[in-house]
Write a protein that holds these residues in place. Structure first.
Motif, short mmCIF file in Angstrom:
data_model
loop_
_atom_site.label_atom_id
_atom_site.label_comp_id
_atom_site.label_asym_id
_atom_site.label_seq_id
_atom_site.Cartn_x
_atom_site.Cartn_y
_atom_site.Cartn_z
N THR A 271 26.52 -3.87 24.42
CA THR A 271 26.97 -3.15 25.08
C THR A 271 27.03 -1.87 24.95
O THR A 271 27.04 -0.92 25.13
CB THR A 271 27.59 -4.03 26.10
N HIS B 106 24.47 0.12 23.99
CA HIS B 106 23.25 0.08 24.93
C HIS B 106 21.61 -0.77 24.68
O HIS B 106 20.80 -0.44 25.02
CB HIS B 106 23.00 1.15 26.06
N ASN B 107 21.89 -1.63 24.08
CA ASN B 107 20.91 -2.53 23.46
C ASN B 107 20.48 -3.43 24.12
O ASN B 107 21.33 -4.62 23.93
CB ASN B 107 21.06 -2.60 21.77
N ARG B 108 19.21 -3.31 24.53
CA ARG B 108 19.24 -4.69 25.45
C ARG B 108 18.39 -4.86 24.47
O ARG B 108 18.65 -7.27 25.02
CB ARG B 108 17.81 -4.38 26.58
N LEU C 54 23.22 -7.24 32.39
CA LEU C 54 22.62 -5.68 31.55
C LEU C 54 22.33 -5.73 31.53
O LEU C 54 21.13 -4.54 31.14
CB LEU C 54 24.60 -5.60 31.05
N ALA C 55 21.82 -6.46 30.64
CA ALA C 55 20.37 -6.35 29.86
C ALA C 55 19.19 -5.66 31.21
O ALA C 55 18.70 -5.14 30.50
CB ALA C 55 19.43 -7.80 29.25
N LEU D 165 20.04 -2.46 32.35
CA LEU D 165 19.24 -1.05 31.19
C LEU D 165 18.29 -1.22 31.17
O LEU D 165 17.28 0.03 30.53
CB LEU D 165 20.07 -1.80 29.34
N LYS D 166 17.23 -1.83 31.45
CA LYS D 166 15.93 -1.56 31.16
C LYS D 166 15.24 -0.95 33.10
O LYS D 166 14.82 -0.07 32.21
CB LYS D 166 15.25 -3.13 31.80
N ALA E 75 16.92 1.77 33.80
CA ALA E 75 17.94 2.13 33.50
C ALA E 75 16.93 3.83 33.08
O ALA E 75 16.28 4.06 32.20
CB ALA E 75 19.37 2.38 32.68
N ASP F 90 16.23 6.51 30.89
CA ASP F 90 16.00 7.03 29.21
C ASP F 90 17.19 7.83 28.89
O ASP F 90 17.82 8.12 27.95
CB ASP F 90 15.14 7.24 28.65
N TYR G 255 21.51 6.87 28.77
CA TYR G 255 21.91 5.67 28.19
C TYR G 255 21.55 6.15 26.44
O TYR G 255 19.52 6.32 26.44
CB TYR G 255 21.70 4.29 28.49
N SER H 122 20.69 4.46 22.60
CA SER H 122 20.41 3.38 21.17
C SER H 122 21.13 3.91 20.03
O SER H 122 21.39 2.95 19.57
CB SER H 122 19.25 2.19 21.75
#
Length: 173
Positions: A3, A6-8, A142-143, A146-147, A149, A151, A154, A156
């Motif tokens: 989280t 921001h790493n899926r 959240l994952a 983030l996909k 969102a 680039d 966010y 990583s």
């Protein structure tokens, strides 16, 4: 960490580990309820075998372990005091065996304790599983967010995240 950065990939890894843990917990809970009636048989066989071996071989370690169990649970023998029929130094028996010949056996006593506490354990485990389910859904949501969102919104990169998260670091913006 997933989280924060921001790493899926880390979020999905966390979700998979959490799902696996939930399946194991749920399986254990179901097995405990289904096999509840076999507890007495399992404890009878195991404790009787161990005590017979300890009495017949005069194994002090096994007998000391049984004395500790008998004093902790207030029981006598695997079934009752008759388990010690061939054991002659009665002064070495535990206090529950010496004071009352009608003391319940350890197998019955342990199973009664487990049956009495099984609803409490099951309820607590159910609450933990519900909490884990909420965190699992949060990680998945959240994952997925983030996909979709942008680039540039966010990053990583840990260095970029820590630049804003660690107090006292110089900010260049």
């Amino acid at each position: 960490v997933g989280t924060l950065w921001h790493n899926r990939c880390l979020l999905w890894t966390y979700a998979i580990i959490l799902l696996t843990l939930m399946i194991v917990e749920l399986t254990g809970c179901i097995m405990a309820i289904v096999y509840k009636n076999k507890l007495r048989e399992v404890y009878d066989d195991a404790l009787t075998t161990a005590l017979k071996k300890g009495v017949s071989e005069r194994d002090d370690k096994i007998l000391a372990a049984f004395r500790s169990l008998e004093e902790a649970v207030s029981c006598c023998g695997a079934q009752n005091i008759s388990d010690y029929a061939n054991y002659h130094p009665f002064e070495q028996l535990s206090k529950p065996c010496q004071k009352d010949n009608s003391t319940i056996g350890c197998a019955d006593k342990i199973v009664d304790i487990l049956n009495k506490n099984l609803p409490i354990v099951s309820g607590t485990l159910g609450g933990i599983i519900a909490l884990e389910l909420i965190t699992l859904l949060g990680a998945i949501a959240l994952a997925v967010a983030l996909k979709h969102a942008p680039d540039d919104q966010y990053s990583s990169s840990p260095s970029e995240v820590l630049r804003y998260a660690v107090p006292g670091r110089r900010r260049n913006y």
